[in-house]
Design a protein around this motif. Sequence first.
Motif, mmCIF file in Angstrom:
data_model
loop_
_atom_site.group_PDB
_atom_site.id
_atom_site.type_symbol
_atom_site.label_atom_id
_atom_site.label_comp_id
_atom_site.label_asym_id
_atom_site.label_seq_id
_atom_site.Cartn_x
_atom_site.Cartn_y
_atom_site.Cartn_z
ATOM 1 N N LEU A 1 77.308 54.938 72.689
ATOM 2 C CA LEU A 1 76.778 56.258 72.354
ATOM 3 C C LEU A 1 76.958 56.565 70.876
ATOM 4 O O LEU A 1 76.028 57.013 70.197
ATOM 5 N N GLY A 2 78.149 56.319 70.350
ATOM 6 C CA GLY A 2 78.418 56.608 68.946
ATOM 7 C C GLY A 2 77.560 55.779 68.011
ATOM 8 O O GLY A 2 77.080 56.280 66.981
ATOM 9 N N ASP B 1 75.964 49.811 80.927
ATOM 10 C CA ASP B 1 76.891 48.834 81.478
ATOM 11 C C ASP B 1 78.111 49.548 82.049
ATOM 12 O O ASP B 1 78.760 50.359 81.357
ATOM 13 N N ALA B 2 78.432 49.274 83.286
ATOM 14 C CA ALA B 2 79.517 49.987 83.963
ATOM 15 C C ALA B 2 80.872 49.702 83.325
ATOM 16 O O ALA B 2 81.752 50.563 83.317
ATOM 17 N N ALA B 3 81.062 48.508 82.807
ATOM 18 C CA ALA B 3 82.361 48.119 82.259
ATOM 19 C C ALA B 3 82.596 48.690 80.861
ATOM 20 O O ALA B 3 83.680 49.195 80.557
ATOM 21 N N THR B 4 81.566 48.636 80.000
ATOM 22 C CA THR B 4 81.744 49.037 78.599
ATOM 23 C C THR B 4 81.181 50.417 78.281
ATOM 24 O O THR B 4 81.527 51.004 77.256
ATOM 25 N N GLY B 5 80.310 50.927 79.144
ATOM 26 C CA GLY B 5 79.668 52.209 78.861
ATOM 27 C C GLY B 5 78.546 52.116 77.839
ATOM 28 O O GLY B 5 77.965 53.131 77.456
ATOM 29 N N ILE C 1 69.608 62.621 75.787
ATOM 30 C CA ILE C 1 68.391 61.796 75.821
ATOM 31 C C ILE C 1 68.654 60.493 76.566
ATOM 32 O O ILE C 1 67.843 60.047 77.384
ATOM 33 N N LEU C 2 69.807 59.874 76.304
ATOM 34 C CA LEU C 2 70.142 58.626 76.990
ATOM 35 C C LEU C 2 70.253 58.836 78.496
ATOM 36 O O LEU C 2 69.791 57.998 79.288
ATOM 37 N N ARG C 3 70.839 59.944 78.911
ATOM 38 C CA ARG C 3 70.954 60.207 80.347
ATOM 39 C C ARG C 3 69.573 60.389 80.993
ATOM 40 O O ARG C 3 69.345 59.944 82.112
ATOM 41 N N LEU D 1 71.823 61.437 64.687
ATOM 42 C CA LEU D 1 71.745 62.488 65.690
ATOM 43 C C LEU D 1 73.144 62.888 66.142
ATOM 44 O O LEU D 1 74.084 62.088 66.070
ATOM 45 N N ALA D 2 73.262 64.121 66.624
ATOM 46 C CA ALA D 2 74.526 64.561 67.210
ATOM 47 C C ALA D 2 74.779 63.784 68.501
ATOM 48 O O ALA D 2 73.837 63.431 69.224
ATOM 49 N N LYS D 3 76.080 63.553 68.794
ATOM 50 C CA LYS D 3 76.402 62.795 70.001
ATOM 51 C C LYS D 3 75.910 63.514 71.263
ATOM 52 O O LYS D 3 75.446 62.877 72.210
ATOM 53 N N GLY D 4 76.009 64.839 71.287
ATOM 54 C CA GLY D 4 75.563 65.589 72.458
ATOM 55 C C GLY D 4 74.077 65.432 72.702
ATOM 56 O O GLY D 4 73.631 65.235 73.839
#
Length: 255
Positions: free
Chosen positions: A27-28, A57-61, A44-46, A36-39
């Motif tokens: 994300l960062g 990825d479930a392990a690393t996010g 958008i990613l969600r 862009l702001a993280k929020g």
Amino acid sequence: MAGPVQSIERAAAILRLLAGGPRRLGLGEVAASLGLAKGTTHGILRTLQHVDFVEQDAATGKYQLGAALLHLGTSYLDVNELRSRSINWADALAARSGEAVRLGTPLEGRVLVVHHVFRPDDTLQTLDVGSLLPLHASSLGKILLAFGTAPLDSALESGLEAYTRHTLATPEQLNRALAEIRDVGWAAEVQEMSMGEAAVAAPIRGHGGLVVGAIGLSGPIERVCHGQGRPRPHLITLLREAARAISRDLGATRW
């Protein structure tokens, strides 16, 4: 006139960023790369993840392009390349067999007819390009099911409609037929979708030997099949020769 929609522009920028890199991004990293702001980035990613355009990825996010988006891109390229590489061979197959020839690819649990060559005679015929055929009741569809190009589970869940008394309308019947198709390398459809009509189909393979589509010929049952209701061997030979030629053109070196 209305200007561009900012959220869509940002989503497109995220997709381009994920497509351009060799690894997953956190994300960062996405937020910093695009300023862009993280929020905002997370929202958008969600949303992109919800529609399967992005996967996390479930392990690393971390994030990467999703299967749905990859399918949109590859399906456009695959269908257009498949059709362009197949046209001459399909025309030749229709001329040599005397029957209609169709090319099919999977689309939303059906078979999309992407090319159709009329039977070379004076009978009235209707262009089938763009038509959607059932997977379980068409020879093209059974090829796609047998070789994993179309998901079998989805076909079974949606129900196997009986178009005629010959349709394979139970999972047991269909599974037996698909196993035989994998053994012999071609599929038949004898009065399963329309009484008096028969068809045969063979797989078209791309790079790595993966089945990317199917080519088939169809016509009246008395022309496609002999007296025992089995497809005529010389038609199967012509069909498989055409399928192998197209596959070679698409990079399937083993065929």
